[in-house]
Design a protein around this motif. Sequence first.
Motif, PDB file in Angstrom:
ATOM      1  N   ILE A   1       0.809  -1.208   0.014  1.00  0.00           N
ATOM      2  CA  ILE A   1      -0.176  -0.163  -0.002  1.00  0.00           C
ATOM      3  C   ILE A   1       0.813   1.300   0.151  1.00  0.00           C
ATOM      4  O   ILE A   1       1.402   1.609   1.049  1.00  0.00           O
ATOM      5  CB  ILE A   1      -0.887   0.019   1.283  1.00  0.00           C
ATOM      6  N   SER A   2       1.086   1.630  -1.253  1.00  0.00           N
ATOM      7  CA  SER A   2       2.380   2.782  -1.354  1.00  0.00           C
ATOM      8  C   SER A   2       1.737   4.047  -0.540  1.00  0.00           C
ATOM      9  O   SER A   2       0.627   4.342  -0.394  1.00  0.00           O
ATOM     10  CB  SER A   2       2.556   3.085  -2.867  1.00  0.00           C
ATOM     11  N   PHE A   3       2.814   4.781  -0.156  1.00  0.00           N
ATOM     12  CA  PHE A   3       2.416   6.172   0.502  1.00  0.00           C
ATOM     13  C   PHE A   3       1.387   6.990  -0.549  1.00  0.00           C
ATOM     14  O   PHE A   3       0.721   7.494  -0.148  1.00  0.00           O
ATOM     15  CB  PHE A   3       3.663   6.911   0.956  1.00  0.00           C
ATOM     16  N   GLU A   4       1.906   7.026  -1.908  1.00  0.00           N
ATOM     17  CA  GLU A   4       1.578   7.660  -2.954  1.00  0.00           C
ATOM     18  C   GLU A   4      -0.022   7.278  -3.062  1.00  0.00           C
ATOM     19  O   GLU A   4      -1.008   8.428  -3.424  1.00  0.00           O
ATOM     20  CB  GLU A   4       2.008   7.371  -4.263  1.00  0.00           C
ATOM     21  N   SER A   5      -0.463   6.146  -2.625  1.00  0.00           N
ATOM     22  CA  SER A   5      -1.939   5.918  -2.911  1.00  0.00           C
ATOM     23  C   SER A   5      -2.838   6.506  -1.808  1.00  0.00           C
ATOM     24  O   SER A   5      -4.010   6.538  -1.960  1.00  0.00           O
ATOM     25  CB  SER A   5      -2.188   4.341  -2.758  1.00  0.00           C
ATOM     26  N   SER A   6      -2.329   6.890  -0.744  1.00  0.00           N
ATOM     27  CA  SER A   6      -2.914   7.643   0.372  1.00  0.00           C
ATOM     28  C   SER A   6      -3.678   8.886  -0.206  1.00  0.00           C
ATOM     29  O   SER A   6      -4.709   9.386   0.418  1.00  0.00           O
ATOM     30  CB  SER A   6      -2.096   8.188   1.513  1.00  0.00           C
ATOM     31  N   PHE A   7      -3.199   9.452  -1.229  1.00  0.00           N
ATOM     32  CA  PHE A   7      -3.578  10.755  -1.989  1.00  0.00           C
ATOM     33  C   PHE A   7      -4.463  10.409  -3.059  1.00  0.00           C
ATOM     34  O   PHE A   7      -5.053  11.476  -3.664  1.00  0.00           O
ATOM     35  CB  PHE A   7      -2.273  11.678  -2.154  1.00  0.00           C
ATOM     36  N   TYR A   8      -4.662   9.237  -3.440  1.00  0.00           N
ATOM     37  CA  TYR A   8      -5.581   9.134  -4.699  1.00  0.00           C
ATOM     38  C   TYR A   8      -7.055   9.363  -4.184  1.00  0.00           C
ATOM     39  O   TYR A   8      -7.585   9.242  -3.183  1.00  0.00           O
ATOM     40  CB  TYR A   8      -5.491   7.511  -5.120  1.00  0.00           C
TER      41      TYR A   8
END
Length: 232
Positions: free
Chosen positions: A116-123
């Motif tokens: 669960i990438s950090f980037e996906s927190s912002f999707y």
Amino acid sequence: MAKPILYSGTKNASSWAMRAWLALRAAGYEFDEVVVDIRRPQRFGNLARIGAFSPPASVPVLDTGSTVIFDSIAIMEFANDFCEGGLLPVDAEARARARSLVAWQHAGLSGICGRISFESSFYPQKRRLTNAEQRECGRLFACYEDCLDQSGGPFLFGPVSLADFMHAPSAIRLSRHKADTRQWPRTAEWMRALIAQPLVAEWLNEADQQPHIWFDDYLVPGAEAELAAAQA
Ligand SMILES: N[C@@H](CCC(=O)N[C@@H](CS)C(=O)NCC(=O)O)C(=O)O
């Protein structure tokens, strides 16, 4: 002497830089921040430039003016030294346990962060966590709950510490993916408090305004089938 420089990372991508930044700011250490764009394709050239003075060629890197500290834990411990130990518990056993949590996260938190990438927190839209991921979260949440039971909160060891800052990016990614915390009420409360902590909120405010960084493998193969079976 020149002002120290923290080579940090893109705010919605660099969870490692976030941790170092949080610890330095909480310690009251003054630094200039240089944000290194780690989005593809420019990440490779930018990180190669960091490699000219930092062996791992990654961020975060702190250039104090007299030395280069090139690992997030080392920077966090340096921040703790700077504020005379104010970011770790006073009690030796609690301090060692806090460092265990820091080390667990640094070692990848049993694989949760890789999936669960950090980037996906912002999707804007999130996939649901798989049953296996939720089980992994349960193991982690039980550990948080135990710390919070012992300390009484609001943070893992009472006052905010390196352990909270180290786990902040995970708390963000799991809470934004709506991990089920119903069995761990103190953990749910801790996540809310941590995300609202002023420095964490400052970082997030910037991260939330940045263009999304998409990864093709965001949807875990089989995740949809597992979800459908669980719901049947
Ligand atoms: N162990 C390092 C890891 C830092 C790290 O992996 N940083 C990422 C950005 S969040 C990076 O710069 N990676 C370089 C690469 O993947 O080539 C630390 O804790 O500082």
